[in-house]
Design a protein around this motif. Structure first.
Motif, PDB file in Angstrom:
ATOM      1  N   LYS A   1       0.852  -1.438   0.446  1.00  0.00           N
ATOM      2  CA  LYS A   1       0.162   0.226  -0.151  1.00  0.00           C
ATOM      3  C   LYS A   1       1.141   0.919   0.423  1.00  0.00           C
ATOM      4  N   LYS A   2       2.041   1.621   0.614  1.00  0.00           N
ATOM      5  CA  LYS A   2       3.310   2.382   0.872  1.00  0.00           C
ATOM      6  C   LYS A   2       3.456   2.859  -0.850  1.00  0.00           C
ATOM      7  N   LEU A   3       4.146   1.477  -1.469  1.00  0.00           N
ATOM      8  CA  LEU A   3       3.783   1.724  -3.009  1.00  0.00           C
ATOM      9  C   LEU A   3       3.643   1.878  -3.762  1.00  0.00           C
ATOM     10  N   ILE A   4       1.826   1.485  -3.304  1.00  0.00           N
ATOM     11  CA  ILE A   4       0.643   2.219  -4.452  1.00  0.00           C
ATOM     12  C   ILE A   4       0.890   3.982  -4.002  1.00  0.00           C
ATOM     13  N   ALA A   5       0.790   3.922  -2.790  1.00  0.00           N
ATOM     14  CA  ALA A   5       0.627   5.752  -2.337  1.00  0.00           C
ATOM     15  C   ALA A   5       1.589   6.275  -2.956  1.00  0.00           C
ATOM     16  N   ASP A   6       3.228   5.786  -3.052  1.00  0.00           N
ATOM     17  CA  ASP A   6       4.294   6.780  -3.821  1.00  0.00           C
ATOM     18  C   ASP A   6       3.830   6.894  -5.259  1.00  0.00           C
ATOM     19  N   ASN A   7       3.319   5.469  -5.581  1.00  0.00           N
ATOM     20  CA  ASN A   7       3.218   5.516  -7.690  1.00  0.00           C
ATOM     21  C   ASN A   7       1.842   5.823  -8.329  1.00  0.00           C
ATOM     22  N   GLU A   8       0.292   5.404  -8.088  1.00  0.00           N
ATOM     23  CA  GLU A   8      -0.306   5.067  -8.234  1.00  0.00           C
ATOM     24  C   GLU A   8      -1.474   5.427  -7.156  1.00  0.00           C
ATOM     25  N   PRO A   9      -1.603   6.062  -6.537  1.00  0.00           N
ATOM     26  CA  PRO A   9      -2.420   6.569  -5.538  1.00  0.00           C
ATOM     27  C   PRO A   9      -4.523   6.111  -5.968  1.00  0.00           C
ATOM     28  N   GLY A  10      -4.363   6.543  -7.080  1.00  0.00           N
ATOM     29  CA  GLY A  10      -5.442   5.887  -7.337  1.00  0.00           C
ATOM     30  C   GLY A  10      -5.768   4.111  -7.805  1.00  0.00           C
ATOM     31  N   PHE A  11      -4.726   3.409  -7.236  1.00  0.00           N
ATOM     32  CA  PHE A  11      -4.704   2.262  -7.831  1.00  0.00           C
ATOM     33  C   PHE A  11      -5.115   1.469  -6.361  1.00  0.00           C
ATOM     34  N   ALA A  12      -5.129   2.391  -5.319  1.00  0.00           N
ATOM     35  CA  ALA A  12      -5.340   1.378  -4.032  1.00  0.00           C
ATOM     36  C   ALA A  12      -6.613   0.880  -3.796  1.00  0.00           C
ATOM     37  N   ALA A  13      -7.654   1.614  -4.721  1.00  0.00           N
ATOM     38  CA  ALA A  13      -8.894   0.895  -3.517  1.00  0.00           C
ATOM     39  C   ALA A  13      -9.602   0.085  -4.994  1.00  0.00           C
ATOM     40  N   GLN A  14      -8.218   0.168  -5.831  1.00  0.00           N
ATOM     41  CA  GLN A  14      -8.615  -1.247  -7.281  1.00  0.00           C
ATOM     42  C   GLN A  14      -7.612  -2.664  -5.761  1.00  0.00           C
ATOM     43  N   TRP A  15      -7.010  -2.548  -5.318  1.00  0.00           N
ATOM     44  CA  TRP A  15      -6.462  -3.627  -4.752  1.00  0.00           C
ATOM     45  C   TRP A  15      -7.372  -3.999  -3.826  1.00  0.00           C
ATOM     46  N   GLN A  16      -7.323  -3.143  -2.908  1.00  0.00           N
ATOM     47  CA  GLN A  16      -8.263  -2.927  -1.488  1.00  0.00           C
ATOM     48  C   GLN A  16      -9.985  -4.135  -1.841  1.00  0.00           C
ATOM     49  N   GLY A  17     -10.267  -3.661  -3.460  1.00  0.00           N
ATOM     50  CA  GLY A  17     -11.159  -4.118  -3.680  1.00  0.00           C
ATOM     51  C   GLY A  17     -11.583  -5.999  -3.893  1.00  0.00           C
ATOM     52  N   MET A  18      -9.093  -6.536  -4.034  1.00  0.00           N
ATOM     53  CA  MET A  18      -9.544  -7.612  -4.511  1.00  0.00           C
ATOM     54  C   MET A  18     -10.465  -8.746  -3.388  1.00  0.00           C
ATOM     55  N   THR A  19     -10.546  -9.816  -4.340  1.00  0.00           N
ATOM     56  CA  THR A  19     -11.120 -11.139  -3.312  1.00  0.00           C
ATOM     57  C   THR A  19      -9.847 -11.275  -2.454  1.00  0.00           C
ATOM     58  N   GLN A  20     -10.253 -11.729  -1.805  1.00  0.00           N
ATOM     59  CA  GLN A  20      -9.018 -11.909  -0.336  1.00  0.00           C
ATOM     60  C   GLN A  20      -8.278 -13.822  -0.906  1.00  0.00           C
ATOM     61  N   ASP A  21      -8.816 -13.996  -1.593  1.00  0.00           N
ATOM     62  CA  ASP A  21      -8.224 -15.056  -2.507  1.00  0.00           C
ATOM     63  C   ASP A  21      -7.083 -14.946  -2.785  1.00  0.00           C
ATOM     64  N   TYR A  22      -7.318 -14.245  -4.073  1.00  0.00           N
ATOM     65  CA  TYR A  22      -7.238 -13.153  -5.273  1.00  0.00           C
ATOM     66  C   TYR A  22      -5.623 -13.170  -3.985  1.00  0.00           C
TER      67      TYR A  22
END
Length: 202
Positions: free
Chosen positions: A123-144
């Motif tokens: 999440k820290k690397l995402i915040a550095d490079n593409e903050p907008g991707f944070a929501a997509q990452w957090q929305g991934m299924t637990q298995d994925y």
């Protein structure tokens, strides 16, 4: 690295360079004693007045095993760089050179195996490079998410030694303004160097 005193940068300049140019070279010794290099983005944190670099590699990348066996390593960051013509001097008794900004860190590595800690690091690397991707990452299924986390090995690199080189030919004031004028109208790297020249002369 070779670091003449006129080009020695400060820790604050090193931190700024790392944040602006986070794509690093991580250099360790392999099992044969040869350099093993991985190119990767790193996140910089300040903890108790010390620098810590956070990153990860694919589990298939043997670099994490080298770090586990031999935690001492080197990390380098390269900022903007460009050719400098001797034409900027008022006389012809000079030769070309290359100007650049670089940071070298001696580090001590510790691996991160805990899934929540790896997730926090990502999440820290995402915040550095593409903050907008944070929501997509957090929305991934637990298995994925678990599958992705299990495929990487994360680590902290505590900086134990730091060198910062700001080579802008600042020891040649007779050419400084002419060089700045050339860089200010040049390539992306040259314009970035011109901005750093402004910082050096402030």
């Amino acid at each position: 690295m070779y670091l003449p005193p006129q080009f020695k940068g400060q820790d604050a300049q090193a931190a700024l360079l790392i944040q602006q140019y986070p794509f690093a070279s991580l250099i360790s010794s392999d099992n044969d004693g040869l350099p093993f290099v991985t190119h990767l983005p790193l996140h910089l944190e300040l903890r108790d007045d010390s620098f810590v670099l956070l990153g990860h590699v694919a589990k298939a990348n043997l670099h994490w095993r080298h770090l586990q066996a031999r935690p001492q390593a080197v990390v380098t960051f390269l900022g903007p760089h460009a050719y400098m013509s001797p034409k900027v001097y008022p006389d012809l008794v000079h030769v070309p050179t290359w100007n650049y900004l670089a940071v070298h860190c001696s580090v001590s590595a510790s691996l991160i195996h805990d899934a929540p800690a790896k997730d926090d690091l990502l999440k820290k690397l995402i915040a550095d490079n593409e903050p907008g991707f944070a929501a997509q990452w957090q929305g991934m299924t637990q298995d994925y998410a678990e599958k992705m986390l299990s495929g990487i090995v994360a680590f902290e690199l505590k900086v134990t030694g730091l060198q910062c080189k700001i080579k802008l030919n600042q020891h040649r004031p007779e050419a400084f303004e002419a060089m700045h004028a050339v860089y200010a109208k040049g390539s992306d790297d040259e314009r970035a160097l011109a901005l750093w020249m402004d910082k050096v002369r402030q």
